[in-house]
Design a protein around this motif. Structure first.
Motif, PDB file in Angstrom:
ATOM      1  N   GLY A  75     -21.538 -14.352  -6.276  1.00  7.34           N
ATOM      2  CA  GLY A  75     -22.961 -14.153  -6.511  1.00  7.34           C
ATOM      3  C   GLY A  75     -23.752 -15.258  -5.831  1.00  7.34           C
ATOM      4  O   GLY A  75     -23.196 -16.048  -5.080  1.00  7.34           O
ATOM      5  N   GLU A  76     -25.046 -15.278  -6.093  1.00  7.72           N
ATOM      6  CA  GLU A  76     -25.909 -16.226  -5.376  1.00  7.72           C
ATOM      7  C   GLU A  76     -26.164 -17.472  -6.204  1.00  7.72           C
ATOM      8  O   GLU A  76     -26.903 -17.455  -7.175  1.00  7.72           O
ATOM      9  CB  GLU A  76     -27.238 -15.541  -5.044  1.00  7.72           C
ATOM     10  N   MET A  77     -25.533 -18.561  -5.775  1.00  7.96           N
ATOM     11  CA  MET A  77     -25.750 -19.817  -6.493  1.00  7.96           C
ATOM     12  C   MET A  77     -26.000 -20.960  -5.523  1.00  7.96           C
ATOM     13  O   MET A  77     -25.509 -20.958  -4.394  1.00  7.96           O
ATOM     14  CB  MET A  77     -24.513 -20.151  -7.330  1.00  7.96           C
ATOM     15  N   SER A  78     -26.774 -21.928  -5.973  1.00 12.32           N
ATOM     16  CA  SER A  78     -26.881 -23.181  -5.234  1.00 12.32           C
ATOM     17  C   SER A  78     -26.763 -24.346  -6.207  1.00 12.32           C
ATOM     18  O   SER A  78     -26.941 -24.181  -7.411  1.00 12.32           O
ATOM     19  CB  SER A  78     -28.172 -23.256  -4.416  1.00 12.32           C
ATOM     20  N   MET A  79     -26.438 -25.515  -5.655  1.00 14.37           N
ATOM     21  CA  MET A  79     -26.068 -26.657  -6.494  1.00 14.37           C
ATOM     22  C   MET A  79     -27.289 -27.220  -7.231  1.00 14.37           C
ATOM     23  O   MET A  79     -28.277 -27.582  -6.617  1.00 14.37           O
ATOM     24  CB  MET A  79     -25.468 -27.754  -5.601  1.00 14.37           C
ATOM     25  N   PRO A  80     -27.222 -27.267  -8.548  1.00  7.99           N
ATOM     26  CA  PRO A  80     -28.313 -27.889  -9.303  1.00  7.99           C
ATOM     27  C   PRO A  80     -28.061 -29.376  -9.496  1.00  7.99           C
ATOM     28  O   PRO A  80     -26.969 -29.861  -9.240  1.00  7.99           O
ATOM     29  CB  PRO A  80     -28.241 -27.167 -10.643  1.00  7.99           C
ATOM     30  N   ARG A  81     -29.080 -30.100  -9.956  1.00  6.83           N
ATOM     31  CA  ARG A  81     -28.893 -31.490 -10.361  1.00  6.83           C
ATOM     32  C   ARG A  81     -28.572 -31.518 -11.861  1.00  6.83           C
ATOM     33  O   ARG A  81     -28.913 -30.604 -12.596  1.00  6.83           O
ATOM     34  CB  ARG A  81     -30.179 -32.297 -10.165  1.00  6.83           C
ATOM     35  N   SER A  82     -27.962 -32.607 -12.288  1.00  8.14           N
ATOM     36  CA  SER A  82     -27.682 -32.725 -13.719  1.00  8.14           C
ATOM     37  C   SER A  82     -28.990 -32.697 -14.508  1.00  8.14           C
ATOM     38  O   SER A  82     -29.040 -32.201 -15.640  1.00  8.14           O
ATOM     39  CB  SER A  82     -26.918 -34.017 -14.008  1.00  8.14           C
ATOM     40  N   HIS A  83     -30.056 -33.199 -13.899  1.00  4.03           N
ATOM     41  CA  HIS A  83     -31.338 -33.268 -14.613  1.00  4.03           C
ATOM     42  C   HIS A  83     -31.870 -31.890 -14.974  1.00  4.03           C
ATOM     43  O   HIS A  83     -32.388 -31.686 -16.067  1.00  4.03           O
ATOM     44  CB  HIS A  83     -32.357 -34.018 -13.754  1.00  4.03           C
ATOM     45  N   GLU A  84     -31.740 -30.957 -14.029  1.00  9.55           N
ATOM     46  CA  GLU A  84     -32.251 -29.616 -14.321  1.00  9.55           C
ATOM     47  C   GLU A  84     -31.323 -28.862 -15.285  1.00  9.55           C
ATOM     48  O   GLU A  84     -31.786 -28.041 -16.070  1.00  9.55           O
ATOM     49  CB  GLU A  84     -32.471 -28.826 -13.036  1.00  9.55           C
ATOM     50  N   ILE A  85     -30.019 -29.158 -15.216  1.00  9.67           N
ATOM     51  CA  ILE A  85     -29.129 -28.517 -16.184  1.00  9.67           C
ATOM     52  C   ILE A  85     -29.504 -28.976 -17.596  1.00  9.67           C
ATOM     53  O   ILE A  85     -29.683 -28.176 -18.514  1.00  9.67           O
ATOM     54  CB  ILE A  85     -27.640 -28.863 -15.919  1.00  9.67           C
ATOM     55  N   ALA A  86     -29.639 -30.287 -17.745  1.00 12.77           N
ATOM     56  CA  ALA A  86     -30.002 -30.820 -19.058  1.00 12.77           C
ATOM     57  C   ALA A  86     -31.374 -30.307 -19.480  1.00 12.77           C
ATOM     58  O   ALA A  86     -31.578 -29.928 -20.638  1.00 12.77           O
ATOM     59  CB  ALA A  86     -30.001 -32.346 -19.018  1.00 12.77           C
ATOM     60  N   ALA A  87     -32.301 -30.270 -18.522  1.00 13.54           N
ATOM     61  CA  ALA A  87     -33.655 -29.806 -18.854  1.00 13.54           C
ATOM     62  C   ALA A  87     -33.615 -28.369 -19.351  1.00 13.54           C
ATOM     63  O   ALA A  87     -34.323 -28.001 -20.287  1.00 13.54           O
ATOM     64  CB  ALA A  87     -34.570 -29.929 -17.637  1.00 13.54           C
ATOM     65  N   ALA A  88     -32.776 -27.541 -18.726  1.00 14.08           N
ATOM     66  CA  ALA A  88     -32.675 -26.155 -19.168  1.00 14.08           C
ATOM     67  C   ALA A  88     -32.102 -26.098 -20.585  1.00 14.08           C
ATOM     68  O   ALA A  88     -32.603 -25.380 -21.445  1.00 14.08           O
ATOM     69  CB  ALA A  88     -31.812 -25.351 -18.206  1.00 14.08           C
ATOM     70  N   MET A  89     -31.073 -26.899 -20.838  1.00 16.96           N
ATOM     71  CA  MET A  89     -30.495 -26.907 -22.191  1.00 16.96           C
ATOM     72  C   MET A  89     -31.538 -27.342 -23.213  1.00 16.96           C
ATOM     73  O   MET A  89     -31.641 -26.784 -24.301  1.00 16.96           O
ATOM     74  CB  MET A  89     -29.281 -27.834 -22.247  1.00 16.96           C
ATOM     75  N   ASN A  90     -32.317 -28.347 -22.820  1.00 17.21           N
ATOM     76  CA  ASN A  90     -33.327 -28.866 -23.729  1.00 17.21           C
ATOM     77  C   ASN A  90     -34.415 -27.846 -24.049  1.00 17.21           C
ATOM     78  O   ASN A  90     -35.183 -28.037 -24.993  1.00 17.21           O
ATOM     79  CB  ASN A  90     -33.968 -30.121 -23.135  1.00 17.21           C
ATOM     80  N   ARG A  91     -34.522 -26.824 -23.256  1.00 17.81           N
ATOM     81  CA  ARG A  91     -35.562 -25.817 -23.492  1.00 17.81           C
ATOM     82  C   ARG A  91     -35.038 -24.571 -24.200  1.00 17.81           C
ATOM     83  O   ARG A  91     -35.773 -23.605 -24.372  1.00 17.81           O
ATOM     84  CB  ARG A  91     -36.241 -25.470 -22.159  1.00 17.81           C
TER      85      ARG A  91
END
Ligand code: ADP
Ligand code: MG
Length: 563
Positions: free
Chosen positions: A538-554
């Protein structure tokens, strides 16, 4: 190829489901076509295919190290995208019939699943809309698409003869230089760098492409100019922003936010021609903004916000509906929790009462739980080594806490730290502008409870991206539109799958640890390890840890424990 043609002849005009017979691999002269997933009907999400060349005839020096390899993969993705636009006719019937797509790259260069450059082969991952007339197979159109257009796309984009070698070299060298530039920042005591000649403004608020007409190239104030050696081009000169507290001031519409925005995407590398190729900031820089309405799960914002009405505990602050100021405080605390050495703040997108409080309000409103950000920026730097770059137009009080001031006039920056202190002497504050520096310590880490996130949706479990700014986790939609440093829908997809993995993993760990471990795994095993359909990730690109955490936080259902 002949096999494919005869299968298509056989299923012509049959119900659309007959396309299932294409599943599997098909040998072409120069490549193998893998049909990994066949869509159910012409209106369903497209079918997923891969095209793998029989050999890799590109100059091996183009992918001799990891940085060059992902940059070259990015380059080839763009080549395929260009060839598709040239060759593919497009709409051929109902629904998505006739569409051929590869992950659409933005202005930034990231490791992506769209392309694999292996020593032995090159593989492009695409999506196609298998052609239908009404709801039945259109074999004639499918043959034209798969047997004529597709090989032509491969010929134009994945054969060394047809690919501009100089452009490829420029691409990989530019990325390597930018990455090296970013890595040099800490040892030079800098948090950001903007090259002379950089073109910062964008075409429009809706387009990330460079503004072509009337764009004034960046020119560093002489006092801030540094030259930095790069691996490929000898040297680049430009404005170095040192650690500490830096202000970007200036009148409205003079280019302040444009500069800050360029710095906030300076955590990523840009394609040649973007104008921001050599505009870089620390890789862990986080843009901080107000985001009222977001949910917050047990975040320690006590350094910024004291006793709230009703005795709400701000060392473990939770709310389904944060205010402007509490959301901004939570955003800062969460950024520090994952690790950030640079915060980027624009008054345009900040809560006013979070930024400052003037003397009259101090007099009138005694019960103010908020220590304004102005009292925090110095301790953030001195105690936690976190620098800040702040855009201010209206609030002169910030001059008192700034280590340096950059003045933007008609898009031209000048060093105005001297002039700022003259202004301060001329108009000293009638009362202290702050209650003094606030106490600050690193926020205590939180453990997340995987059980608080339910991936179930009916009979299935889901964790997937929905475009750039939405994630679907079970029945919950996580809204990410305020994450300004989320750059591509492919990152959103990857983030969704990482969260899915963390939740099913079931282990409650500190948020930071969990995210960093997951990301390290993805970096080691490749984005494809996050799953997909057979060989197609599928279509993926590399995220930063900051955005992963930010998504979890939301995630609205998220629950955390401290410590
Ligand atoms: P401010 O934040 O100071 O109010 P902006 O950064 O929003 O200003 O910029 C105002 C406008 O000027 C925007 O439309 C932006 O695209 C344009 N702009 C910014 N920098 C430049 C530049 N260097 N050359 C030409 N136009 C620019
Ligand atoms: Mg602005």
């Amino acid at each position: 190829m002949r096999q494919l043609a005869s299968t298509l002849d056989r299923i012509d005009r049959k119900g659309y489901g007959a396309y299932k017979d294409l599943s599997g691999s098909h040998d072409f002269e120069e490549f193998t076509l893998f049909v990994d997933r066949v869509q159910r009907d012409p209106f369903a999400p497209p079918s997923l295919i891969r095209v793998r060349t029989n050999t890799n005839r590109f100059d091996p020096s183009l992918f001799e190290n990891p940085v060059w390899r992902f940059a070259f993969e990015d380059f080839l993705t763009r080549e395929v995208d260009g060839a598709i636009r040239k060759v593919v006719g497009g709409n051929r019937g109902t629904g998505g019939s006739g569409r051929v797509e590869i992950q659409r790259p933005s202005q930034i260069v990231l490791p992506r699943t769209s392309m694999v450059v292996d020593d032995e082969y090159v593989e492009a991952r695409m999506a196609v809309g298998l052609p239908a007339r009404g709801r039945s197979v259109d074999a004639k159109a499918a043959k034209d698409m798969l047997l004529r257009e597709l090989p032509e796309v491969v010929r134009l984009s994945l054969s060394p003869e047809n690919v501009d070698a100089n452009a490829a070299v420029l691409h990989v060298e530019t990325i390597e230089d930018a990455a090296a530039l970013r890595e040099r920042l800490p040892s030079l005591g800098l948090v950001a760098f903007v090259a002379d000649g950089a073109r910062l403004p964008r075409e429009s608020g809706a387009s990330d492409r460079p503004l072509e007409e009337g764009s004034i190239p960046f020119e560093s104030p002489p006092e801030m100019r540094v030259s930095i050696e790069l691996p490929n081009r000898d040297e680049v000169s430009g404005m170095g922003v040192p650690e500490g507290v830096s202000l970007i001031v200036g009148g409205g519409f003079h280019g302040k936010s444009t500069l800050l925005d360029a710095l906030s995407v300076g955590v990523y590398d840009h394609v040649p021609g973007d104008g921001r190729e050599f505009v870089v900031s620390r890789g862990d820089a986080v843009k901080i903004r107000a985001e009222d309405g977001r949910s917050v799960a047990g975040v320690d914002i006590s350094a910024m916000i004291g006793d709230l009405p009703g005795g709400k505990d701000t060392s473990r602050f939770s709310t389904p509906n944060a205010s402007g100021s509490t959301s901004q405080a939570a955003n800062i605390s969460e950024a520090l929790e994952v690790g950030a050495s640079l915060l980027l703040v624009d008054e345009d997108t900040s809560a006013t009462n979070f930024m400052v409080r003037d003397e009259r309000m101090r007099e009138l409103v005694r019960k103010e739980p908020i220590s304004p950000f102005i009292e925090l920026v110095k301790p953030l730097h001195e105690k936690l080594s976190v620098s800040t770059i702040i855009v201010v137009g209206g609030v002169g009080d910030y001059l008192d806490v700034a280590d340096r001031v950059i003045l933007m006039e008609d898009y031209v920056p000048s060093e105005a730290t001297e002039r700022a202190s003259e202004a301060r002497e001329k108009f000293p504050p009638r009362a202290p502008t702050t209650d003094g520096d606030a106490e600050i310590s690193a926020p205590s880490p939180r453990t997340f409870r995987p059980s608080s996130i339910n991936l179930r949706r009916g009979k299935k479990e889901t964790a997937r991206g929905r475009g750039l700014s939405d994630i679907e986790l079970g029945r919950e939609r996580v809204e990410l539109s305020y994450l300004e440093q989320l750059a591509e829908g492919g990152q959103t997809e990857a983030i969704a799958r990482v969260i899915g993995k963390l939740v099913s993993g079931g282990k409650g760990r500190s948020l930071r640890e969990a995210v960093e471990e997951a990301l390290a795994e993805v970096e080691a095993d490749g984005l494809g390890s996050l799953g997909g359909f057979r060989g197609h990730p599928g279509e993926m690109s590399m995220p930063r840890s900051h955005e992963i955490a930010a998504a979890m936080n939301r995630i609205r259902s998220l629950r955390t424990d401290s410590g």
